[in-house]
Motif scaffolding. Structure first.
Motif, PDB file in Angstrom:
ATOM      1  N   PRO A 100       0.798  -1.235   0.000  1.00 24.99           N
ATOM      2  CA  PRO A 100       0.000   0.000   0.000  1.00 24.99           C
ATOM      3  C   PRO A 100       0.832   1.288   0.000  1.00 24.99           C
ATOM      4  O   PRO A 100       0.289   2.369  -0.208  1.00 24.99           O
ATOM      5  CB  PRO A 100      -0.826  -0.100   1.281  1.00 24.99           C
ATOM      6  N   GLN A 101       2.137   1.172   0.216  1.00 24.55           N
ATOM      7  CA  GLN A 101       2.987   2.370   0.180  1.00 24.55           C
ATOM      8  C   GLN A 101       3.267   2.830  -1.252  1.00 24.55           C
ATOM      9  O   GLN A 101       3.621   3.986  -1.467  1.00 24.55           O
ATOM     10  CB  GLN A 101       4.290   2.105   0.937  1.00 24.55           C
ATOM     11  N   ASP A 102       3.103   1.912  -2.215  1.00 24.38           N
ATOM     12  CA  ASP A 102       3.259   2.271  -3.627  1.00 24.38           C
ATOM     13  C   ASP A 102       1.926   2.837  -4.122  1.00 24.38           C
ATOM     14  O   ASP A 102       0.903   2.163  -4.050  1.00 24.38           O
ATOM     15  CB  ASP A 102       3.638   1.026  -4.438  1.00 24.38           C
ATOM     16  N   PRO A 103       1.916   4.082  -4.604  1.00 28.20           N
ATOM     17  CA  PRO A 103       0.639   4.705  -4.996  1.00 28.20           C
ATOM     18  C   PRO A 103      -0.165   3.911  -6.019  1.00 28.20           C
ATOM     19  O   PRO A 103      -1.386   3.811  -5.904  1.00 28.20           O
ATOM     20  CB  PRO A 103       1.054   6.071  -5.545  1.00 28.20           C
ATOM     21  N   ALA A 104       0.480   3.337  -7.017  1.00 30.42           N
ATOM     22  CA  ALA A 104      -0.252   2.571  -8.042  1.00 30.42           C
ATOM     23  C   ALA A 104      -0.838   1.300  -7.445  1.00 30.42           C
ATOM     24  O   ALA A 104      -1.992   0.952  -7.711  1.00 30.42           O
ATOM     25  CB  ALA A 104       0.666   2.240  -9.211  1.00 30.42           C
TER      26      ALA A 104
END
Length: 112
Positions: free
Chosen positions: A55-59
């Motif tokens: 969830p830390q990766d925006p995509a």
């Protein structure tokens, strides 16, 4: 917004599109299962650490949020069609689980 508000909004959305005949319990369960599968696919080959940080990766977060929303919407619609109060059902299930799984029972097994 409450779960009841969400169910009402979802009901109105379906009614405006005349989807009622298609929103049978069987069809909604199948759609819910498909959406859970799509959510599963996002995590399928990730390590536990990768899954936790996804969830830390925006995509990735956007895809996760979309699939979680789909699961929630189909579950809410299914409960609405069946006349099930999800909040009451969830509380009743937790009550049963509290009896079935007393506190620290898992801890005792780990300490052996």
């Amino acid at each position: 917004m409450t779960l009841e508000d969400l169910a009402a909004r979802q009901r109105a959305f379906a009614e405006a599109r005349a989807w009622g005949p298609f929103h049978t319990p069987k069809n909604l369960v199948m759609a819910l299962s498909a959406e859970v599968g799509e959510l599963t696919e996002l995590f399928q080959w990730l390590t536990p650490d990768e899954a936790t940080s996804a969830p830390q990766d925006p995509a990735a977060r956007a895809r996760i949020e979309d699939e979680l929303a789909d699961v929630l919407l189909y579950l809410t619609r299914l409960a609405d069609v069946l006349g099930v109060d999800l909040i009451a059902a969830a509380h009743a299930k937790i009550d049963r689980n509290e009896t079935r799984f007393p506190p620290n029972i898992g801890r005792a097994a780990l300490d052996r």
